[in-house]
Write an enzyme that holds these catalytic residues in place. Structure first.
Site, short mmCIF file in Angstrom:
data_model
loop_
_atom_site.label_atom_id
_atom_site.label_comp_id
_atom_site.label_asym_id
_atom_site.label_seq_id
_atom_site.Cartn_x
_atom_site.Cartn_y
_atom_site.Cartn_z
N VAL A 88 2.05 0.91 7.70
CA VAL A 88 2.90 -0.17 8.22
C VAL A 88 2.02 -1.36 8.56
CG1 VAL A 88 4.68 1.43 9.06
CG2 VAL A 88 2.84 0.73 10.59
N LYS A 121 1.94 0.57 14.83
CA LYS A 121 1.36 1.84 14.37
C LYS A 121 1.60 2.94 15.41
CE LYS A 121 -2.07 -0.03 11.10
NZ LYS A 121 -1.40 0.27 9.86
N GLU A 146 -11.49 6.14 1.16
CA GLU A 146 -12.41 6.35 2.28
C GLU A 146 -11.68 7.20 3.32
OE1 GLU A 146 -13.35 2.37 3.51
OE2 GLU A 146 -15.40 2.87 3.98
N SER A 166 -7.10 -0.93 7.61
CA SER A 166 -8.37 -1.42 7.06
C SER A 166 -9.31 -1.85 8.17
CB SER A 166 -8.18 -2.65 6.19
OG SER A 166 -7.07 -2.56 5.42
N MET A 203 0.82 -1.21 0.00
CA MET A 203 0.00 0.00 0.00
C MET A 203 0.86 1.27 0.00
SD MET A 203 -2.94 -1.27 -0.20
CE MET A 203 -4.03 0.11 -0.01
N ASN A 241 -15.64 -2.12 3.48
CA ASN A 241 -15.41 -3.49 3.96
C ASN A 241 -16.59 -4.00 4.79
OD1 ASN A 241 -13.00 -3.78 2.68
ND2 ASN A 241 -11.76 -3.10 4.41
N ASP A 258 10.71 3.09 5.40
CA ASP A 258 10.47 1.73 5.86
C ASP A 258 11.54 1.39 6.90
OD1 ASP A 258 9.94 -1.24 5.95
OD2 ASP A 258 8.55 -0.69 4.35
N GLU A 268 -0.44 -4.13 10.07
CA GLU A 268 -1.73 -3.93 10.74
C GLU A 268 -1.61 -4.37 12.21
OE1 GLU A 268 -3.95 -2.19 9.63
OE2 GLU A 268 -5.98 -2.97 9.80
N HIS A 275 -8.15 5.72 3.92
CA HIS A 275 -8.14 4.30 3.57
C HIS A 275 -8.17 4.10 2.06
CE1 HIS A 275 -10.40 0.21 3.62
NE2 HIS A 275 -9.12 0.02 3.67
#
Ligand code: NAD
Length: 728
Positions: free
Chosen positions: A408, A415, A470, A437, A332, A508, A351, A410, A458
């Site tokens: 990064v 986070k 979103e 997500s 992403m 979702n 990263d 989930e 999102h």
């Protein structure tokens, strides 16, 4: 103030200029048509006028018909639409005949059209009625007939003229797929006649030197034969049979416009030109009267544009993004970095290791190289875009970023760590966004020192292809953060929806129940082929089982476990999990494993996996197709209604547009709310009541839907302009 003006030059060439006041792009209205008609009459009657050059006073020629006018035309019913369309035909036919004697084909005045830039829809149908089309050398210009994309087809002679000009086979991509070309490609295809550095001079010159024969369209000349053959010609026959099969396969019978277009082309090819125009007008009227075209135009054009222009943007100062930080250069993050750099934004891509950061940047290189191969991107453009991406592990490089998007792992702890590290460097005023997500925004915001500046942005995968974004407001998210997110999405030319924080946000939340319903049916013994075909025959781009194969079974397992942990006793999807967990145990993890609900051969999808039937035997009695379709659509749509009732969605326009762009919800319907309106609220309640009696709470009729049905109302009548549910 008029849309068209006329200026007769000393050389006898009249220049008619289209320049709609107060708009950056010309769009055609009924008044515009009347003005153009009167000016053409004047020129044809004026002995001092030798010919006409029709052009635009703007950088582009025209964007098409004003779709709001089309929406209005409908109010008069079929007769009014047909009469209106025939009037347009009359004006364009007058231009085409240009005063010539219909028998001798002599005495006409040459009419050339000059396209300085983009010419779409009626903006190309009008030039097609002229005698010669000149375009400027403008590689950014788009030329074509995109009507099919909003559920209609070129109905001002474009269909009939293009087919007669280039033959049905060659015209098919432009009419049936709405293919757009730059001027050079449009000339190569035979849509336009000349591309020139000075198209005005070229057109003027042509008008002054044109012979009478130059003005006669092939279809008006004696002995005209349709290129590629008419339907009863052996070659033409193959085209029409093939096209019919192709349209059925592509549209699954749910897009009335494609079929109507084909009928207009086929029937029109059998009769003389003027009769063909009448046939085109009839089919066009039929399509305009179909609620699908109303819904598609409303969602895919009017409302989509309104959202992109900031219909729900808080009224705060411009928040254009100057420097963007992207944390996490995985699938992403790499995509977000690419689309942003491509839109001219400076990007710092971070990263945990330099290698991972470089890999993320290499993703942009890959896309740009593909663009070079397809001649869409130049080496200079590639260098410029890549030059905007700094791949690093150093958080200090985030200094001066006004927006950071975190993508990064989930994992709330990871986070939280990167949020703190970034906030230590970025300015106080900067906005921090998460691309999560599944994790609630308000929860993640706890790791922030500035929760008012914390928001969800999102993206959908793959980022460079998916147009929906979103935007999620947490409990404390402030207006500036929302405006920043909207201005960012606008800069990268995607479509935003703004929703409140709730499990799975909007897209979702609706798509997961769709997948789950398909899987539930497998457990019940419904033939998986029936499940998949039912979905496609109602306009879903992928059946639920194919969709889960694409997104992977293990992701399903992961989401199921996390959701169960969060919901505890209330978790309703045990029946689904039994199938998904069993599939995972069999190693059937989906497309990436070359084994899922479908069989695969090196990534190429084959038939359904037979092993499924051994575990979940097919029931002797299979449900009706429409029953399966109601289950698959209703389970998504009810989630959308609940999201609106609960204030997660605050605007049904976002619900409709978001559903089509986010997960491909039956585009012909115009979205979940539009679908309920087409179905009728009373019928929808009937279906839900029957489904909930049989399958339980997930199909329970929401109070709002019941109320709309009781009052004989519709969602769009009540909430159409963006009114929120609470206002009801
Ligand atoms: P991914 O595993 O491909 O990428 C995550 C990247 O983050 C990796 O490159 C990893 O090295 C990096 N990373 C991990 N810890 C880091 C740290 N402390 N500092 C810097 N970098 C770190 O994952 P993804 O699919 O790109 O997903 C990223 C986020 O986007 C997740 O929150 C996910 O929920 C969300 N998301 C994913 C999708 C999807 O379809 N994959 C769609 C929408 C949102």
């Amino acid at each position: 103030m008029t849309d068209f003006t006329c200026d007769l030059g000393a050389d006898g060439v009249a220049v008619i200029t289209w320049d709609v006041p107060g708009k950056s792009m010309n769009v055609m209205s009924l008044e515009g048509f009347a003005q153009l008609s009167a000016l053409v009459d004047g020129c044809l009657a004026d002995p001092a006028c030798k010919g006409i050059v029709l052009t635009s006073g703007k950088k582009d020629f025209a964007g098409g018909m004003d779709l709001n006018v089309i929406a209005k035309m409908r109010e008069g019913g079929a007769e009014a639409i047909f009469a209106g369309v025939m009037q347009m035909h009359a004006v364009l036919r007058k231009i085409e005949r240009a005063g010539m004697d219909p028998k001798t084909l002599k005495g006409g005045k040459p009419i050339a059209c000059v396209l300085p830039g983009t010419a779409l829809g009626i903006g190309l149908e009008l030039p097609l009625s002229c005698h010669r089309i000149f375009a400027a050398e403008n590689p950014k210009a788009k030329i074509g007939l995109p009507e099919i994309m909003v559920g209609i087809f070129p109905g001002a002679g474009g269909t009939t003229r293009l087919v007669r000009k280039m033959g049905a086979m060659m015209a098919a991509p432009f009419l049936l797929e709405g293919k757009l070309s730059d001027p050079k490609a449009a000339k190569a295809a035979g849509i336009i006649d000349e591309v020139s550095a000075d198209p005005m001079a070229a057109a003027r010159d042509w008008v002054l030197n044109a012979t009478e024969a130059d003005l006669v369209k092939p279809w008006d000349a004696k002995g005209y034969k349709m290129p590629g053959g008419a339907p009863y010609h052996p070659a033409g026959f193959m085209t029409y049979v093939g096209a019919s099969a192709m349209v059925s396969a592509k549209t699954m019978g749910v897009y009335p416009a494609a079929k109507a277009l084909l009928s207009a082309v086929y029937e029109g090819a059998l009769v003389p030109f003027d009769q063909a125009l009448r046939i085109e007008a009839r089919w066009f009227t039929k399509v305009l009267m179909n609620p699908s075209s109303t819904a598609m135009i409303r969602s895919l054009f009017i409302n989509k544009e309104a959202l992109e222009k900031g219909a729900n943007r808080p009224k705060v100062a411009d928040q254009s993004v100057k420097k963007l930080g992207v944390l996490g250069a995985g699938m992403m993050g790499a995509g977000i970095a690419y689309v942003s750099a491509n839109a001219g934004i400076e990007v710092v891509l971070i990263d945990a290791s330099q290698e991972a950061a470089e890999r993320g940047k290499a993703y942009a290189t890959g896309i740009l190289d593909k663009g070079i191969q397809r001649r869409k991107v130049t080496e200079a453009k590639k260098a410029e875009v890549l030059g905007r991406i700094t791949a690093t592990t150093d958080y200090a490089a985030l200094a001066g970023c006004d927006l950071v998007v975190e993508a990064v792992f989930e994992d709330p702890a990871v986070k939280a760590e990167v949020t703190a590290k970034a906030e230590a460097v970025i300015p106080e005023t900067a906005i921090f966004a998460t691309n999560t997500s599944t994790l609630p925004i308000s929860g993640l915001a706890k790791a922030s020192q500035r929760p008012a500046h914390f928001i969800g942005i999102h993206f959908f995968s793959p980022v460079d292809k998916m147009n929906l974004v979103e935007i999620i407001k947490g409990k404390d998210t402030g207006e500036v953060a929302v405006a920043k997110a909207l201005d960012f999405v606008r800069a990268i030319r995607k479509t935003p929806i703004v929703v409140n924080d709730a499990r799975f946000f909007y897209a979702n939340r609706c798509i997961i129940p769709y997948i789950n319903e398909g899987i539930r049916m497998v457990a019940e013994g419904v033939n998986p082929v029936l499940i998949e075909n039912a979905a496609k025959l109602v306009g879903m781009p992928l059946g639920p089982l194919q969709l889960v194969d694409e997104t992977s079974i293990d992701l399903g397992v992961k989401i199921a476990k996390a959701t169960k942990a969060a919901m505890g006793e209330a978790y309703p999807d045990g029946a689904v999990d039994a199938v998904v967990f069993w599939m995972a145990e069999q190693g059937r993890l989906g497309k990436k494993a070359d084994a899922g609900f479908y069989t695969y051969d090196a990534g190429k999808r084959g038939g359904m996996w037979e092993g499924l039937a051994a575990q979940y035997p097919r029931a002797a009695a299979q449900p009706e197709l429409s029953h399966v379709q109601h289950r698959l659509l209703m389970v998504q749509v009810l989630e959308a209604v609940r999201a609106f009732e609960q204030g997660v969605l605050t605007d049904i326009r976002e619900g409709d547009v978001g559903a089509i762009l986010g997960w491909g919800f039956a585009p012909w319907s115009g979205g979940p709310f539009a679908w309920l309106d087409i179905l009728g609220a009373a019928r929808a309640v009937e279906i839900c009541d029957a489904l909930s009696a049989r399958y339980g709470a997930r199909f329970e009729t929401p109070a709002l839907l019941r109320d709309i049905a009781a009052k004989g109302d519709s969602f769009h009548a009540r909430f159409g302009g963006g009114a929120a549910a609470k206002a009801a």
